[in-house]
Design an enzyme around this catalytic site. Structure first.
Site, PDB file in Angstrom:
ATOM      1  N   LYS A 199       0.951  -1.269   0.116  1.00 25.51           N
ATOM      2  CA  LYS A 199      -0.048   0.151   0.018  1.00 25.51           C
ATOM      3  C   LYS A 199       0.844   1.285  -0.091  1.00 25.51           C
ATOM      4  O   LYS A 199       0.508   2.185  -0.692  1.00 25.51           O
ATOM      5  CB  LYS A 199      -0.722   0.187   1.293  1.00 25.51           C
ATOM      6  CG  LYS A 199      -1.964  -0.738   1.271  1.00 25.51           C
ATOM      7  CD  LYS A 199      -2.805  -0.408   2.339  1.00 25.51           C
ATOM      8  CE  LYS A 199      -2.431  -0.942   3.666  1.00 25.51           C
ATOM      9  NZ  LYS A 199      -2.041  -0.192   4.810  1.00 25.51           N
ATOM     10  N   ARG A 248      -8.272   1.385  10.684  1.00 21.46           N
ATOM     11  CA  ARG A 248      -7.704  -0.096  10.796  1.00 21.46           C
ATOM     12  C   ARG A 248      -8.695  -0.643  11.927  1.00 21.46           C
ATOM     13  O   ARG A 248      -8.086  -1.521  12.246  1.00 21.46           O
ATOM     14  CB  ARG A 248      -6.337   0.198  11.492  1.00 21.46           C
ATOM     15  CG  ARG A 248      -5.257  -0.042  10.560  1.00 21.46           C
ATOM     16  CD  ARG A 248      -3.888   0.457  11.269  1.00 21.46           C
ATOM     17  NE  ARG A 248      -2.846  -0.427  10.938  1.00 21.46           N
ATOM     18  CZ  ARG A 248      -1.685   0.212  10.278  1.00 21.46           C
ATOM     19  NH1 ARG A 248      -1.787   1.303   9.797  1.00 21.46           N
ATOM     20  NH2 ARG A 248      -0.583  -0.500   9.740  1.00 21.46           N
ATOM     21  N   ARG A 266      12.431  -5.342   4.014  1.00 22.15           N
ATOM     22  CA  ARG A 266      11.995  -3.739   3.713  1.00 22.15           C
ATOM     23  C   ARG A 266      13.228  -2.939   4.404  1.00 22.15           C
ATOM     24  O   ARG A 266      13.583  -3.111   5.585  1.00 22.15           O
ATOM     25  CB  ARG A 266      10.518  -3.622   4.230  1.00 22.15           C
ATOM     26  CG  ARG A 266      10.544  -2.162   4.081  1.00 22.15           C
ATOM     27  CD  ARG A 266       8.930  -1.869   3.979  1.00 22.15           C
ATOM     28  NE  ARG A 266       8.375  -2.436   5.294  1.00 22.15           N
ATOM     29  CZ  ARG A 266       6.881  -2.432   5.515  1.00 22.15           C
ATOM     30  NH1 ARG A 266       6.246  -2.056   4.432  1.00 22.15           N
ATOM     31  NH2 ARG A 266       6.462  -2.797   6.539  1.00 22.15           N
ATOM     32  N   ARG A 306      12.944  -0.563   9.579  1.00 22.05           N
ATOM     33  CA  ARG A 306      11.926  -0.111  10.688  1.00 22.05           C
ATOM     34  C   ARG A 306      11.952  -1.057  11.787  1.00 22.05           C
ATOM     35  O   ARG A 306      12.230  -2.167  11.698  1.00 22.05           O
ATOM     36  CB  ARG A 306      10.283  -0.221  10.236  1.00 22.05           C
ATOM     37  CG  ARG A 306      10.077   1.191   9.449  1.00 22.05           C
ATOM     38  CD  ARG A 306       8.965   0.928   8.882  1.00 22.05           C
ATOM     39  NE  ARG A 306       7.856   0.374   9.378  1.00 22.05           N
ATOM     40  CZ  ARG A 306       6.566   0.119   9.132  1.00 22.05           C
ATOM     41  NH1 ARG A 306       6.078   0.644   8.173  1.00 22.05           N
ATOM     42  NH2 ARG A 306       5.635  -0.307  10.033  1.00 22.05           N
ATOM     43  N   ARG A 325       1.806  -7.986  14.407  1.00 20.38           N
ATOM     44  CA  ARG A 325       0.563  -7.065  13.386  1.00 20.38           C
ATOM     45  C   ARG A 325      -0.067  -7.734  12.650  1.00 20.38           C
ATOM     46  O   ARG A 325      -1.270  -7.394  12.326  1.00 20.38           O
ATOM     47  CB  ARG A 325       2.008  -6.236  12.571  1.00 20.38           C
ATOM     48  CG  ARG A 325       2.639  -5.202  13.390  1.00 20.38           C
ATOM     49  CD  ARG A 325       3.788  -4.620  12.859  1.00 20.38           C
ATOM     50  NE  ARG A 325       3.862  -4.088  11.534  1.00 20.38           N
ATOM     51  CZ  ARG A 325       4.722  -4.110  10.517  1.00 20.38           C
ATOM     52  NH1 ARG A 325       6.095  -4.480  10.767  1.00 20.38           N
ATOM     53  NH2 ARG A 325       4.597  -3.452   9.361  1.00 20.38           N
TER      54      ARG A 325
HETATM   55  P1  AMP Z   1       2.339   1.179   9.404  1.00 21.03           P
HETATM   56  O1  AMP Z   1       3.462   2.113   8.976  1.00 21.03           O
HETATM   57  O2  AMP Z   1       1.069   1.405   8.650  1.00 21.03           O
HETATM   58  O3  AMP Z   1       2.732  -0.602   9.312  1.00 21.03           O
HETATM   59  O4  AMP Z   1       2.194   1.332  10.772  1.00 21.03           O
HETATM   60  C1  AMP Z   1       2.844   0.763  11.860  1.00 21.03           C
HETATM   61  C2  AMP Z   1       2.201   0.740  13.387  1.00 21.03           C
HETATM   62  O5  AMP Z   1       1.651   2.297  13.708  1.00 21.03           O
HETATM   63  C3  AMP Z   1       1.139   0.103  13.199  1.00 21.03           C
HETATM   64  O6  AMP Z   1       1.540  -1.432  13.482  1.00 21.03           O
HETATM   65  C4  AMP Z   1       0.331   0.462  14.559  1.00 21.03           C
HETATM   66  O7  AMP Z   1       1.052   0.153  15.759  1.00 21.03           O
HETATM   67  C5  AMP Z   1       0.460   2.032  14.176  1.00 21.03           C
HETATM   68  N1  AMP Z   1      -0.660   2.581  13.524  1.00 21.03           N
HETATM   69  C6  AMP Z   1      -0.445   2.857  12.184  1.00 21.03           C
HETATM   70  N2  AMP Z   1      -1.830   3.428  11.962  1.00 21.03           N
HETATM   71  C7  AMP Z   1      -2.674   3.179  12.833  1.00 21.03           C
HETATM   72  C8  AMP Z   1      -4.140   3.222  13.217  1.00 21.03           C
HETATM   73  N3  AMP Z   1      -4.761   4.045  12.186  1.00 21.03           N
HETATM   74  N4  AMP Z   1      -4.505   3.302  14.382  1.00 21.03           N
HETATM   75  C9  AMP Z   1      -3.726   2.642  15.315  1.00 21.03           C
HETATM   76  N5  AMP Z   1      -2.498   2.542  15.346  1.00 21.03           N
HETATM   77  C10 AMP Z   1      -1.838   2.624  13.726  1.00 21.03           C
END
Ligand code: AMP
Length: 218
Positions: A15, A90, A132, A165, A176
């Protein structure tokens, strides 16, 4: 008509890469909650410290924290013609929150609102996660197997340092996925029932997936 595009899919479904490109294509801001939260952590704010505890465990950050960030961001002037929202909502609670935020921002105006689901096989995903890397300077995303940088550890575009990351390790990745299946996957049916869901096959090269994506959002 204003375009409001949201995206669903498991961790590492691609995404981020595709929606970044889409934002450039349309000239809309790319709003990515994961990056906004990581910036909050980097700033050393109190909210950042709270967010970090959840992110490090692969859990969702509390809804009030992420909701406040999103509401403020979607209200900004650069979102008036449209936005690309990546990583929010989410959970069902966040989907309902988004409805409220959109009512507040758009009022009775007609809006082209679509949810695109990136469908991809699970086995592809863990490999994508552990390979990644991203540029600390410009955010460009690499994959050590499928899109390696020309010089190890350096960004092809700006020469910035590539890092992994902190939550891209196997243990946090599994957490996750659990969070995704429990909290986020039910949104697929939620948006299907509203007749705004589009599904694309997200297994393929970046260009293959890009073509499929354009077909459903243009
Ligand atoms: P991502 O970069 O999208 O993989 O997000 C990394 C982490 O950020 C996730 O595993 C969550 O802990 C937190 N996170 C990102 N977006 C959200 C959201 N909409 N609601 C809650 N936690 C989020």
């Amino acid at each position: 008509m204003k375009k409001e595009l949201i995206f669903l899919g498991p961790p590492a479904c691609g995404k981020g890469t595709q929606t970044n490109r889409l934002a450039e294509h349309f000239g809309f801001p790319h709003i990515d909650t994961g990056s906004l939260l990581r910036a909050e952590i980097a700033s050393g704010s109190e909210n950042g410290n709270i967010a970090k505890q959840f992110i490090d465990k692969g859990q969702l950050v509390p809804v009030w924290l992420v909701g406040d960030i999103i509401k403020a961001r979607l209200s900004q002037d650069d979102c008036k013609d449209g936005f690309i929202l990546d990583g929010f909502p989410r959970s069902m609670e966040q989907a309902e929150m988004l409805e409220t935020i959109r009512e507040h921002i758009d009022g009775d105006n007609e809006v082209d609102f679509r949810a695109t689901y990136f469908d991809v096989d699970m086995h592809v995903l863990i490999s994508r996660i552990v390979n990644r890397r991203s540029c600390t300077n410009c955010g460009e995303i690499y994959n050590l197997k499928t899109k390696a940088p020309k010089v190890e550890g350096k960004c092809d575009i700006c020469g910035g340092e590539l890092t992994q990351r902190k939550d891209d390790n196997e243990e946090t990745a599994h957490a996750r996925f659990d969070t995704y299946f429990r909290e986020t996957a039910p949104l697929i049916d939620y948006y299907k029932n509203k007749n705004v869901l589009f599904t694309i096959n997200a297994d393929g090269t970046i260009d293959e997936v890009w073509k499929r994506l354009l077909k459903v959002v243009e």
